[in-house]
Design a protein around this motif. Structure first.
Motif, PDB file in Angstrom:
ATOM      1  N   PRO A   1      -7.454 -29.043   2.039  1.00 52.61           N
ATOM      2  CA  PRO A   1      -7.329 -30.489   2.294  1.00 52.61           C
ATOM      3  C   PRO A   1      -6.542 -31.237   1.226  1.00 52.61           C
ATOM      4  CG  PRO A   1      -9.557 -29.752   2.772  1.00 52.61           C
ATOM      5  CD  PRO A   1      -8.832 -28.580   2.180  1.00 52.61           C
ATOM      6  N   ASP A   2      -6.811 -30.957  -0.043  1.00 50.84           N
ATOM      7  CA  ASP A   2      -6.105 -31.635  -1.131  1.00 50.84           C
ATOM      8  C   ASP A   2      -5.246 -30.668  -1.945  1.00 50.84           C
ATOM      9  OD1 ASP A   2      -7.192 -34.237  -0.648  1.00 50.84           O
ATOM     10  OD2 ASP A   2      -9.096 -33.501  -1.455  1.00 50.84           O
ATOM     11  N   GLY A   3      -4.901 -29.548  -1.359  1.00 54.56           N
ATOM     12  CA  GLY A   3      -4.064 -28.593  -2.058  1.00 54.56           C
ATOM     13  C   GLY A   3      -4.682 -28.125  -3.362  1.00 54.56           C
TER      14      GLY A   3
ATOM     15  N   SER B   1     -11.402 -28.662  -9.570  1.00 46.44           N
ATOM     16  CA  SER B   1     -10.338 -28.415  -8.603  1.00 46.44           C
ATOM     17  C   SER B   1      -9.823 -26.984  -8.708  1.00 46.44           C
ATOM     18  CB  SER B   1      -9.184 -29.395  -8.826  1.00 46.44           C
ATOM     19  OG  SER B   1      -8.539 -29.115 -10.063  1.00 46.44           O
ATOM     20  N   VAL B   2      -9.039 -26.606  -7.716  1.00 47.93           N
ATOM     21  CA  VAL B   2      -8.401 -25.295  -7.751  1.00 47.93           C
ATOM     22  C   VAL B   2      -7.497 -25.191  -8.977  1.00 47.93           C
ATOM     23  CG1 VAL B   2      -6.761 -23.781  -6.582  1.00 47.93           C
ATOM     24  CG2 VAL B   2      -8.494 -25.011  -5.253  1.00 47.93           C
ATOM     25  N   ALA B   3      -6.709 -26.233  -9.232  1.00 47.28           N
ATOM     26  CA  ALA B   3      -5.795 -26.218 -10.371  1.00 47.28           C
ATOM     27  C   ALA B   3      -6.552 -26.087 -11.688  1.00 47.28           C
ATOM     28  CB  ALA B   3      -4.945 -27.487 -10.378  1.00 47.28           C
ATOM     29  N   ASP B   4      -7.692 -26.781 -11.804  1.00 52.47           N
ATOM     30  CA  ASP B   4      -8.491 -26.697 -13.027  1.00 52.47           C
ATOM     31  C   ASP B   4      -8.943 -25.271 -13.280  1.00 52.47           C
ATOM     32  OD1 ASP B   4      -8.247 -29.393 -13.470  1.00 52.47           O
ATOM     33  OD2 ASP B   4     -10.141 -29.909 -12.491  1.00 52.47           O
TER      34      ASP B   4
ATOM     35  N   ASP C   1      -0.825 -19.018  -3.214  1.00 47.65           N
ATOM     36  CA  ASP C   1      -0.237 -20.341  -2.995  1.00 47.65           C
ATOM     37  C   ASP C   1      -0.365 -20.790  -1.544  1.00 47.65           C
ATOM     38  OD1 ASP C   1       1.508 -22.661  -3.771  1.00 47.65           O
ATOM     39  OD2 ASP C   1       2.821 -21.697  -2.298  1.00 47.65           O
ATOM     40  N   SER C   2      -0.213 -19.865  -0.601  1.00 50.77           N
ATOM     41  CA  SER C   2      -0.214 -20.264   0.815  1.00 50.77           C
ATOM     42  C   SER C   2      -1.563 -20.829   1.235  1.00 50.77           C
ATOM     43  CB  SER C   2       0.160 -19.072   1.697  1.00 50.77           C
ATOM     44  OG  SER C   2      -0.747 -17.990   1.475  1.00 50.77           O
ATOM     45  N   PHE C   3      -2.655 -20.157   0.883  1.00 47.25           N
ATOM     46  CA  PHE C   3      -3.959 -20.691   1.320  1.00 47.25           C
ATOM     47  C   PHE C   3      -4.357 -21.918   0.505  1.00 47.25           C
ATOM     48  CE2 PHE C   3      -6.038 -18.205  -2.107  1.00 47.25           C
ATOM     49  CZ  PHE C   3      -7.030 -19.083  -2.500  1.00 47.25           C
ATOM     50  N   ILE C   4      -3.924 -21.992  -0.762  1.00 46.44           N
ATOM     51  CA  ILE C   4      -4.250 -23.179  -1.564  1.00 46.44           C
ATOM     52  C   ILE C   4      -3.546 -24.396  -0.982  1.00 46.44           C
ATOM     53  CG2 ILE C   4      -4.007 -24.268  -3.826  1.00 46.44           C
ATOM     54  CD1 ILE C   4      -4.272 -21.492  -5.089  1.00 46.44           C
TER      55      ILE C   4
ATOM     56  N   ASP D   1      -5.560 -29.827  -5.775  1.00 44.04           N
ATOM     57  CA  ASP D   1      -6.557 -30.777  -6.280  1.00 44.04           C
ATOM     58  C   ASP D   1      -7.860 -30.721  -5.492  1.00 44.04           C
ATOM     59  OD1 ASP D   1      -4.937 -31.914  -8.323  1.00 44.04           O
ATOM     60  OD2 ASP D   1      -3.803 -32.983  -6.761  1.00 44.04           O
ATOM     61  N   THR D   2      -7.975 -29.763  -4.589  1.00 42.66           N
ATOM     62  CA  THR D   2      -9.197 -29.620  -3.794  1.00 42.66           C
ATOM     63  C   THR D   2     -10.364 -29.200  -4.678  1.00 42.66           C
ATOM     64  OG1 THR D   2      -7.917 -28.994  -1.847  1.00 42.66           O
ATOM     65  CG2 THR D   2     -10.277 -28.436  -1.844  1.00 42.66           C
ATOM     66  N   SER D   3     -11.493 -29.881  -4.540  1.00 41.55           N
ATOM     67  CA  SER D   3     -12.698 -29.502  -5.275  1.00 41.55           C
ATOM     68  C   SER D   3     -13.328 -28.288  -4.610  1.00 41.55           C
ATOM     69  CB  SER D   3     -13.691 -30.673  -5.296  1.00 41.55           C
ATOM     70  OG  SER D   3     -14.898 -30.291  -5.918  1.00 41.55           O
ATOM     71  N   ILE D   4     -13.650 -27.284  -5.414  1.00 42.80           N
ATOM     72  CA  ILE D   4     -14.136 -26.022  -4.833  1.00 42.80           C
ATOM     73  C   ILE D   4     -15.649 -25.892  -4.898  1.00 42.80           C
ATOM     74  CG2 ILE D   4     -11.993 -24.832  -5.347  1.00 42.80           C
ATOM     75  CD1 ILE D   4     -13.388 -23.540  -7.734  1.00 42.80           C
ATOM     76  N   GLY D   5     -16.355 -26.853  -5.512  1.00 49.22           N
ATOM     77  CA  GLY D   5     -17.807 -26.798  -5.588  1.00 49.22           C
ATOM     78  C   GLY D   5     -18.283 -25.836  -6.664  1.00 49.22           C
ATOM     79  N   GLU D   6     -19.577 -25.854  -6.903  1.00 55.87           N
ATOM     80  CA  GLU D   6     -20.164 -24.992  -7.925  1.00 55.87           C
ATOM     81  C   GLU D   6     -19.984 -23.532  -7.554  1.00 55.87           C
ATOM     82  OE1 GLU D   6     -24.270 -24.916 -10.586  1.00 55.87           O
ATOM     83  OE2 GLU D   6     -24.325 -25.586  -8.508  1.00 55.87           O
ATOM     84  N   TYR D   7     -19.516 -22.722  -8.523  1.00 52.71           N
ATOM     85  CA  TYR D   7     -19.241 -21.295  -8.331  1.00 52.71           C
ATOM     86  C   TYR D   7     -18.150 -21.045  -7.296  1.00 52.71           C
ATOM     87  CZ  TYR D   7     -23.790 -20.929 -10.660  1.00 52.71           C
ATOM     88  OH  TYR D   7     -24.822 -21.054 -11.537  1.00 52.71           O
TER      89      TYR D   7
END
Length: 615
Positions: A483-485, A449-452, A476-479, A487-493
């Motif tokens: 879709p999940d703020g 996720s973004v947070a991770d 913060d604004s674009f995050i 907690d959105t999964s950003i994929g590999e790399y």
């Protein structure tokens, strides 16, 4: 077994000296008990495995001699009782053989898996502490091959080959003992092929070793090519180079195939040669034993026993070819594994570990790469704590090298670098890493996720702290719009994000550490104007709070820096504020004029501009 690498001091020369197999067992010496148990189980299984042939000989003796048989001498005179006793013994022997086969398979396979896991983690852990120059000289695909394929080769040998070798030698000793008890003459004749077989095995090993070293090297090259191409698929497609890259990969694969064929030609010749040696031993037992039985000097049961045991002794030796093939592949892989483990790590001999202020002093610092003329020379530089300092100049001018030296990813070959009046080599690596945060040009994000990813340097950070860092990095604004703020999964790399979004997440990740020193290496070179402006606003908020070192080609990023240093050919050629430098003739003013459109872009490259400015 604990899921952690064994505690081994790899700088101990005695540990990694000697034959690869010996060194391997040193590395897993705390598994000695399991090795002994597995070896004992293999030997006991082989004892039970040889017993049926002995029982067949005894059964023949019972059928032919009846009450005068060998079993009768043990107190069972009735042939029927003798056969029943042999039947019970056969059941127990087969049960014991099956039981210990299960035990040795569980032990050997479990050991193979654990060794595979241990070595992979040990090698990876060791690789993390290797100096930066090692990775600049090594292809990442070759390292992946060592960590994956080479360790798998070792696992395959431990999984089956080790047991086969142990049982083969156990069979030679057990069967040899029975032979010499029954007929010393036939024992000597039957064992004549064994030296030839052993000689053939060593002959094969000697000639196969260099071939399998070549195979593993080729495997590393092929792995490196595959890794590079898969990571660069977008570039390959963009330039329409699919066919060319397929051909280049085909050439690497053919090289690996050719190396394997050379090894296979040696291993394939082993079995036919050994078969002929086995045939001579079998014929000797068959003919001499038969002649002795016909003359009455040997019982029929003993003759049958020796014939069956000859098969049991010699035919399994044909499997030595496959086992030695596995062994040589495993040893070639082990040599590559040990080569990696023998690479000296970047030692942390510092003891200074206090709060960092962020003041740097560089005196006559020099560093040159062995494989190129790049580097820095004669650098004298003072960076006050809390200042924002920028490094600009042409490609190859030494900017990235200098910040690697400041971050102690490289050590100067001469001169000194002091942080808060203490040379970097006296600081602990832990203190330096805790006090510095790095935002590179090519951002590395991890699946998750973004947070991770923002909390990567501080996994225990709260969500509020993560959000605060993102706000400081203007992310913060674009995050929040994802879709999940957070907690959105950003994929590999981080492939689901744009380049500018990845840069701002990387900046947030660095700021979450609240470092006294922030290093940005071309962090704005490939981002849009909006991202650059966001990063500039973030830097403005930090002004005076931490030491910031910027490397940039885009001069608009550095105009507010307290000091700008111009680097050319590894040396500092100009220093001052933006206002001071644009009033001076030189490279900076020339670059600024071109980038702002105040001067025509007559020079094709920054290097050409540099030459023009110096003239």
């Amino acid at each position: 077994m604990a899921d952690r690498p064994p505690r081994i001091h790899l700088d101990n020369a005695d540990l990694t000296r000697g034959h690869p197999l010996v060194v391997l067992f040193r590395l897993i010496r705390d598994e000695r008990r399991r090795v002994v148990m597995a070896t004992a189980s293999s030997i006991i299984n082989k004892i039970f495995d040889v017993m049926p042939e002995i029982l067949i000989g005894i059964a023949l003796d019972v059928v032919v001699r009846g009450e005068a048989s060998f079993v009768a001498q043990l107190g069972l005179s009735d042939p029927t009782d003798q056969l029943i006793a042999l039947g019970i013994a056969t059941f127990l022997i087969w049960f014991g053989e099956s039981l210990f086969e299960y035990i040795y398979q569980v032990l050997w396979r479990g050991l193979a898996q654990d060794v595979q896991h241990r070595l992979r983690i040990l090698c990876y852990n060791h690789a993390q502490y290797l100096p930066t120059r090692f990775f600049e000289e090594q292809r990442s695909g070759n390292l992946v091959t060592i960590l994956n394929d080479d360790i798998n080769q070792l696992e395959r040998f431990l999984d089956g080959g080790a047991n086969t070798l142990i049982q083969t030698f156990a069979a030679v000793i057990l069967v040899g003992t029975v032979f010499f008890i029954v007929s010393p003459l036939i024992a000597v004749v039957a064992f004549l092929p064994v030296p030839a077989i052993i000689f053939g095995a060593f002959w094969f090993q000697k000639r196969a070793q260099t071939r399998y070293d070549t195979v593993r090297a080729r495997a590393g090259q092929l792995g490196a090519k595959l890794t590079t191409n898969l990571q660069g698929l977008a570039t390959i497609r963009a330039f329409g180079a699919e066919e060319r890259e397929t051909e280049a990969l085909s050439q690497e694969s053919v090289g690996y195939l050719t190396a394997n064929r050379a090894a296979i030609r040696i291993s394939s010749a082993f079995i036919p040669i050994i078969r002929m040696a086995i045939l001579s031993g079998f014929l000797a037992t068959f003919l001499i034993g038969g002649w002795m039985t016909l003359n009455g000097t040997m019982e029929v049961g003993a003759y049958g026993l020796l014939v069956f045991l000859t098969q049991r002794l010699l035919w399994p030796m044909t499997g030595l070819a496959e086992v030695i093939d596995l062994y040589e592949r495993a040893m070639a892989s082990t040599r590559r594994i040990l080569s990696l483990l023998n690479e000296p790590i970047a030692k942390d001999e510092g003891t200074h570990d206090v709060a960092v202020d962020g003041r740097f002093a560089l005196k006559n610092v020099a560093f040159r790469y062995e494989t190129s003329n790049g580097g820095v020379n004669g650098i004298d530089l003072d960076i006050p704590a809390g200042h924002t300092v920028a490094l600009v100049g042409p490609t190859g001018g030494g900017k990235s090298t200098l910040i690697k030296l400041i971050g102690r990813f490289l050590d100067p070959q001469s001169g000194s670098i002091a942080l808060d009046d203490v040379t970097l080599d006296r600081w602990t690596i832990k203190a330096l890493r805790r006090s510095m945060a790095w935002v590179p040009q090519e951002v590395t994000l991890f699946a998750g996720s973004v947070a991770d990813n923002i909390a990567y340097g501080r996994p225990d950070a709260s969500r509020d702290e993560v959000i605060a860092a993102a706000r400081l990095a203007e992310a913060d604004s674009f995050i929040s719009a994802l879709p999940d703020g957070y907690d959105t999964s950003i994929g590999e790399y981080g492939q689901k994000l744009s380049g500018g979004q990845r840069q701002r997440i990387a900046l947030a990740r660095a700021l979450l550490l609240d470092p006294r020193i922030l290093i940005l290496d071309e962090a704005t070179s490939a981002v849009d104007n909006e991202t650059e402006a966001a990063i500039q606003r973030s830097l403005a908020k930090m002004r005076g709070q931490r030491t910031v070192i910027l490397v940039a080609h885009r001069l608009s990023t550095v105009v507010h820096a307290d000091t700008i240093h111009v680097m050319e050919q590894g040396r500092l050629t100009q220093s001052g504020t933006h206002a001071e430098l644009i009033r001076q003739p030189g490279l900076y003013r020339t670059l600024w004029s071109i980038q702002t459109g105040e001067a025509p872009r007559e020079s094709a490259t920054v290097e050409d501009i540099s030459k023009a400015a110096r003239s």
